[in-house]
Structure formats: C-alpha cells, structure tokens
Write a protein that holds these residues in place. Structure first.
Motif, PDB file in Angstrom:
ATOM      1  N   GLU A  25      -1.722 -11.338 -12.216  1.00 57.75           N
ATOM      2  CA  GLU A  25      -0.667 -11.985 -11.436  1.00 57.75           C
ATOM      3  C   GLU A  25       0.663 -11.243 -11.419  1.00 57.75           C
ATOM      4  OE1 GLU A  25      -0.420 -15.956 -13.060  1.00 57.75           O
ATOM      5  OE2 GLU A  25      -2.599 -16.180 -13.018  1.00 57.75           O
ATOM      6  N   ALA A  26       0.772 -10.135 -12.134  1.00 52.38           N
ATOM      7  CA  ALA A  26       2.063  -9.457 -12.284  1.00 52.38           C
ATOM      8  C   ALA A  26       2.626  -8.965 -10.959  1.00 52.38           C
ATOM      9  CB  ALA A  26       1.939  -8.297 -13.267  1.00 52.38           C
ATOM     10  N   GLY A  27       1.775  -8.635 -10.012  1.00 50.71           N
ATOM     11  CA  GLY A  27       2.236  -8.122  -8.720  1.00 50.71           C
ATOM     12  C   GLY A  27       3.095  -9.106  -7.947  1.00 50.71           C
ATOM     13  N   SER A  28       2.999 -10.391  -8.265  1.00 47.02           N
ATOM     14  CA  SER A  28       3.774 -11.402  -7.535  1.00 47.02           C
ATOM     15  C   SER A  28       5.043 -11.826  -8.282  1.00 47.02           C
ATOM     16  CB  SER A  28       2.896 -12.630  -7.270  1.00 47.02           C
ATOM     17  OG  SER A  28       2.500 -13.211  -8.495  1.00 47.02           O
ATOM     18  N   LEU A  29       5.326 -11.195  -9.428  1.00 46.72           N
ATOM     19  CA  LEU A  29       6.493 -11.583 -10.228  1.00 46.72           C
ATOM     20  C   LEU A  29       7.732 -10.769  -9.867  1.00 46.72           C
ATOM     21  CD1 LEU A  29       4.795 -11.882 -13.748  1.00 46.72           C
ATOM     22  CD2 LEU A  29       5.250 -13.714 -12.099  1.00 46.72           C
ATOM     23  N   ARG A  30       8.892 -11.375 -10.041  1.00 45.66           N
ATOM     24  CA  ARG A  30      10.161 -10.675  -9.830  1.00 45.66           C
ATOM     25  C   ARG A  30      10.350  -9.621 -10.929  1.00 45.66           C
ATOM     26  NH1 ARG A  30      12.794 -16.190 -10.026  1.00 45.66           N
ATOM     27  NH2 ARG A  30      13.779 -15.298 -11.840  1.00 45.66           N
ATOM     28  N   PRO A  31      11.087  -8.549 -10.660  1.00 45.03           N
ATOM     29  CA  PRO A  31      11.275  -7.479 -11.653  1.00 45.03           C
ATOM     30  C   PRO A  31      11.821  -7.970 -12.985  1.00 45.03           C
ATOM     31  CG  PRO A  31      12.058  -6.750  -9.514  1.00 45.03           C
ATOM     32  CD  PRO A  31      11.701  -8.198  -9.365  1.00 45.03           C
ATOM     33  N   GLU A  32      12.758  -8.909 -12.969  1.00 46.04           N
ATOM     34  CA  GLU A  32      13.324  -9.400 -14.232  1.00 46.04           C
ATOM     35  C   GLU A  32      12.312 -10.215 -15.029  1.00 46.04           C
ATOM     36  OE1 GLU A  32      14.996 -11.920 -10.770  1.00 46.04           O
ATOM     37  OE2 GLU A  32      14.590  -9.818 -11.184  1.00 46.04           O
ATOM     38  N   THR A  58       2.717  -3.051  -9.593  1.00 47.21           N
ATOM     39  CA  THR A  58       4.040  -3.063  -8.969  1.00 47.21           C
ATOM     40  C   THR A  58       4.422  -1.724  -8.342  1.00 47.21           C
ATOM     41  OG1 THR A  58       5.040  -2.576 -11.121  1.00 47.21           O
ATOM     42  CG2 THR A  58       4.888  -4.884 -10.481  1.00 47.21           C
ATOM     43  N   LYS A  59       3.506  -0.778  -8.338  1.00 47.86           N
ATOM     44  CA  LYS A  59       3.811   0.514  -7.709  1.00 47.86           C
ATOM     45  C   LYS A  59       2.829   0.768  -6.576  1.00 47.86           C
ATOM     46  CE  LYS A  59       0.881   3.330 -10.610  1.00 47.86           C
ATOM     47  NZ  LYS A  59       0.650   4.552 -11.254  1.00 47.86           N
ATOM     48  N   GLU A  60       3.165   1.709  -5.724  1.00 44.51           N
ATOM     49  CA  GLU A  60       2.298   2.042  -4.599  1.00 44.51           C
ATOM     50  C   GLU A  60       1.070   2.802  -5.109  1.00 44.51           C
ATOM     51  OE1 GLU A  60       2.643   4.329  -0.347  1.00 44.51           O
ATOM     52  OE2 GLU A  60       4.378   3.261  -1.141  1.00 44.51           O
ATOM     53  N   LEU A  61      -0.076   2.416  -4.617  1.00 43.31           N
ATOM     54  CA  LEU A  61      -1.341   3.000  -5.042  1.00 43.31           C
ATOM     55  C   LEU A  61      -1.585   4.328  -4.332  1.00 43.31           C
ATOM     56  CD1 LEU A  61      -3.903   2.304  -6.735  1.00 43.31           C
ATOM     57  CD2 LEU A  61      -4.824   1.242  -4.688  1.00 43.31           C
ATOM     58  N   THR A  62      -1.836   5.386  -5.104  1.00 40.64           N
ATOM     59  CA  THR A  62      -2.148   6.681  -4.495  1.00 40.64           C
ATOM     60  C   THR A  62      -3.640   6.739  -4.175  1.00 40.64           C
ATOM     61  OG1 THR A  62      -2.667   7.792  -6.577  1.00 40.64           O
ATOM     62  CG2 THR A  62      -0.341   7.794  -5.879  1.00 40.64           C
ATOM     63  N   GLU A  63      -4.019   7.692  -3.351  1.00 34.54           N
ATOM     64  CA  GLU A  63      -5.437   7.837  -2.988  1.00 34.54           C
ATOM     65  C   GLU A  63      -6.280   8.179  -4.209  1.00 34.54           C
ATOM     66  OE1 GLU A  63      -8.340  10.339   0.029  1.00 34.54           O
ATOM     67  OE2 GLU A  63      -6.172  10.452   0.307  1.00 34.54           O
ATOM     68  N   SER A  64      -5.765   9.035  -5.096  1.00 42.03           N
ATOM     69  CA  SER A  64      -6.549   9.412  -6.278  1.00 42.03           C
ATOM     70  C   SER A  64      -6.710   8.219  -7.228  1.00 42.03           C
ATOM     71  CB  SER A  64      -5.920  10.603  -7.003  1.00 42.03           C
ATOM     72  OG  SER A  64      -4.666  10.262  -7.530  1.00 42.03           O
ATOM     73  N   GLU A  65      -5.664   7.374  -7.350  1.00 45.83           N
ATOM     74  CA  GLU A  65      -5.785   6.173  -8.182  1.00 45.83           C
ATOM     75  C   GLU A  65      -6.793   5.209  -7.570  1.00 45.83           C
ATOM     76  OE1 GLU A  65      -1.329   5.795 -10.135  1.00 45.83           O
ATOM     77  OE2 GLU A  65      -1.646   5.147  -8.063  1.00 45.83           O
ATOM     78  N   ALA A 167     -13.016  -2.379  -0.795  1.00 47.12           N
ATOM     79  CA  ALA A 167     -11.693  -1.737  -0.856  1.00 47.12           C
ATOM     80  C   ALA A 167     -10.592  -2.792  -0.977  1.00 47.12           C
ATOM     81  CB  ALA A 167     -11.481  -0.865   0.372  1.00 47.12           C
ATOM     82  N   SER A 168     -10.700  -3.877  -0.224  1.00 45.25           N
ATOM     83  CA  SER A 168      -9.711  -4.961  -0.309  1.00 45.25           C
ATOM     84  C   SER A 168      -9.714  -5.601  -1.690  1.00 45.25           C
ATOM     85  CB  SER A 168      -9.993  -6.030   0.740  1.00 45.25           C
ATOM     86  OG  SER A 168      -9.815  -5.514   2.025  1.00 45.25           O
ATOM     87  N   PHE A 169     -10.901  -5.756  -2.267  1.00 44.48           N
ATOM     88  CA  PHE A 169     -11.011  -6.325  -3.613  1.00 44.48           C
ATOM     89  C   PHE A 169     -10.281  -5.446  -4.620  1.00 44.48           C
ATOM     90  CE2 PHE A 169     -13.182  -6.681  -7.723  1.00 44.48           C
ATOM     91  CZ  PHE A 169     -13.095  -8.047  -7.947  1.00 44.48           C
ATOM     92  N   ILE A 170     -10.466  -4.124  -4.518  1.00 43.27           N
ATOM     93  CA  ILE A 170      -9.785  -3.182  -5.414  1.00 43.27           C
ATOM     94  C   ILE A 170      -8.273  -3.330  -5.275  1.00 43.27           C
ATOM     95  CG2 ILE A 170      -9.300  -0.723  -5.834  1.00 43.27           C
ATOM     96  CD1 ILE A 170     -11.995  -1.327  -6.877  1.00 43.27           C
ATOM     97  N   VAL A 171      -7.777  -3.255  -4.047  1.00 48.79           N
ATOM     98  CA  VAL A 171      -6.333  -3.292  -3.803  1.00 48.79           C
ATOM     99  C   VAL A 171      -5.723  -4.615  -4.267  1.00 48.79           C
ATOM    100  CG1 VAL A 171      -4.573  -3.287  -1.984  1.00 48.79           C
ATOM    101  CG2 VAL A 171      -6.432  -1.628  -1.923  1.00 48.79           C
ATOM    102  N   SER A 172      -6.457  -5.705  -4.121  1.00 46.80           N
ATOM    103  CA  SER A 172      -5.949  -7.025  -4.512  1.00 46.80           C
ATOM    104  C   SER A 172      -5.991  -7.262  -6.020  1.00 46.80           C
ATOM    105  CB  SER A 172      -6.762  -8.131  -3.838  1.00 46.80           C
ATOM    106  OG  SER A 172      -6.684  -8.016  -2.451  1.00 46.80           O
ATOM    107  N   ASN A 173      -6.738  -6.435  -6.742  1.00 44.89           N
ATOM    108  CA  ASN A 173      -6.938  -6.673  -8.176  1.00 44.89           C
ATOM    109  C   ASN A 173      -6.677  -5.421  -9.013  1.00 44.89           C
ATOM    110  OD1 ASN A 173      -8.051  -9.527  -8.103  1.00 44.89           O
ATOM    111  ND2 ASN A 173      -9.372  -8.483  -6.650  1.00 44.89           N
ATOM    112  N   ILE A 174      -5.590  -4.730  -8.689  1.00 44.80           N
ATOM    113  CA  ILE A 174      -5.248  -3.487  -9.376  1.00 44.80           C
ATOM    114  C   ILE A 174      -5.077  -3.707 -10.883  1.00 44.80           C
ATOM    115  CG2 ILE A 174      -3.432  -1.730  -9.609  1.00 44.80           C
ATOM    116  CD1 ILE A 174      -5.257  -1.380  -7.183  1.00 44.80           C
ATOM    117  N   GLY A 175      -4.445  -4.802 -11.256  1.00 42.47           N
ATOM    118  CA  GLY A 175      -4.223  -5.072 -12.686  1.00 42.47           C
ATOM    119  C   GLY A 175      -5.514  -5.161 -13.462  1.00 42.47           C
TER     120      GLY A 175
END
Length: 198
Positions: A25-32, A58-65, A167-175
């Motif tokens: 769930e961290a992707g939806s949290l505010r930075p503080e 919280t960062k942009e996903l690169t192609e290699s990642e 691919a959508s599953f990967i991007v939605s569940n990076i953590g």
C-alpha cells in the motif's frame, strides 16, 4: 488525520500490518507518511528490505526493473499446483450465478501456470453453465457473455511473453515484487489471496 495521529496508529499496528502496508500500500501514501512508515520499520527491527519495497512503489519503474520483476514472477512456482514446469501468467475469469430475478456476473484476476489458468476458465464455465441460466431476463445473456469472455481470455494463457494482464499485475504490485526478491513465500501468499478474492 494529522501526522501525530498517523504515527500513533502505526505504533499500535501489529508487525504483519506494517509489513502489508510497506509491501502492498505504500504507493498510495503521502511522502511524510512514508517517512513515518520507514521509521516504524527500523524501530521494530523488521526486515530492512521492506524499505526497498516502499521505495520501489514510489519511483518510476525502469524497463530493466520491470523485466526483473517479470522474471521473478514468471519463474515462481505456480501457487495452485506448485509446479515450475510452466511459466506463470495472468488472466481474467468470468463467472455467472443466477437466482430467479437476480443475476451476478463477476470477473476476477487469476495468476497461475497456463494449465491451472485453463482449468480455472473451465471450472468457471461449468459453474456458469449450471448456475448462470436461472435468472430472468439476464441469466442466459450474461452466461453466454461469460463463455465468450472466458474463451477470449483463455487464448492468452499460453503466450510466450507476459500478457497485458500479467504486466498490469506487476505494475500494480511493485512492492510485493520487491519483497519477493528475498521472501518468495510472501509472493505466493499474495497470489493466493488474489486468486481467492472472488
């Protein structure tokens, strides 16, 4: 909610809840709030890879990642049959259940090896064939729609490369994917929860 209240809430959460927030769930949290979460992970001496999991969301996903995460999941044992002989993929499964005046058509995400995905489509079709027709007027219409939908989805179960749903599953569940690098059992647990969600 102000930051002091959030900090107090996090202090009162069990370890498993902190781990779930960090990996899912961290992707939806505010930075503080992320800073509070990371401080709580350190204070409790939880696995420091959870901080990597937070950062990865919280960062942009690169192609290699992205490719690395795909390889982790594609080569993971199937959560259903435990086999590693086939690559993991993802699909959507449609299922219809009707009761006289009510018809319920559900579509759900499934992640497994191609054989298990085929089996999930077949079971959904069987359930729809037995229970989908009985609602008036939408039962027969939605049942036929679910057969067409499942047939269309089934064609993507055995793709050489990851399909769009995968691919959508990967991007939605990076953590979770980041956590899977060191704790593959967490990935299995998460996929099982996903597959059993509906």
């Amino acid at each position: 909610m102000d930051l002091n209240d959030i900090r107090e809430n996090y202090k009162n959460f069990d370890d498993w809840k902190i781990e779930k927030i960090a990996s899912e769930e961290a992707g939806s949290l505010r930075p503080e709030v992320l800073d509070i979460l990371k401080a709580e992970i350190k204070k409790r001496n939880l696995n420091l890879n959870l901080i990597d999991s937070v950062d990865s969301q919280t960062k942009e996903l690169t192609e290699s990642e992205f490719n690395e995460y795909c390889n982790i999941l594609r080569n993971h044992p199937c959560p259903k049959c435990k086999s590693k002989t086939q690559k993991i993929n993802a699909t959507m499964v449609g299922k219809v259940v009707s009761m006289i005046i009510m018809t319920n058509y559900e579509k759900s995400l499934k992640v497994a090896c191609s054989n298990c995905l085929d089996e999930m489509h077949s079971k959904a079709n069987t359930k729809s064939a037995l229970l989908g027709w009985w609602g008036f007027p939408w039962g027969p219409i939605q049942t036929i729609r679910s057969f067409i939908f499942n047939s269309s989805m089934k064609k993507n179960n055995r793709t050489e490369k990851p399909n769009e749903i995968f691919a959508s599953f990967i991007v939605s569940n990076i953590g979770i994917m980041e956590t899977a690098k060191t704790e593959p059992e967490k990935l299995t647990e998460f996929i099982n929860r996903t597959n059993n969600a509906i």
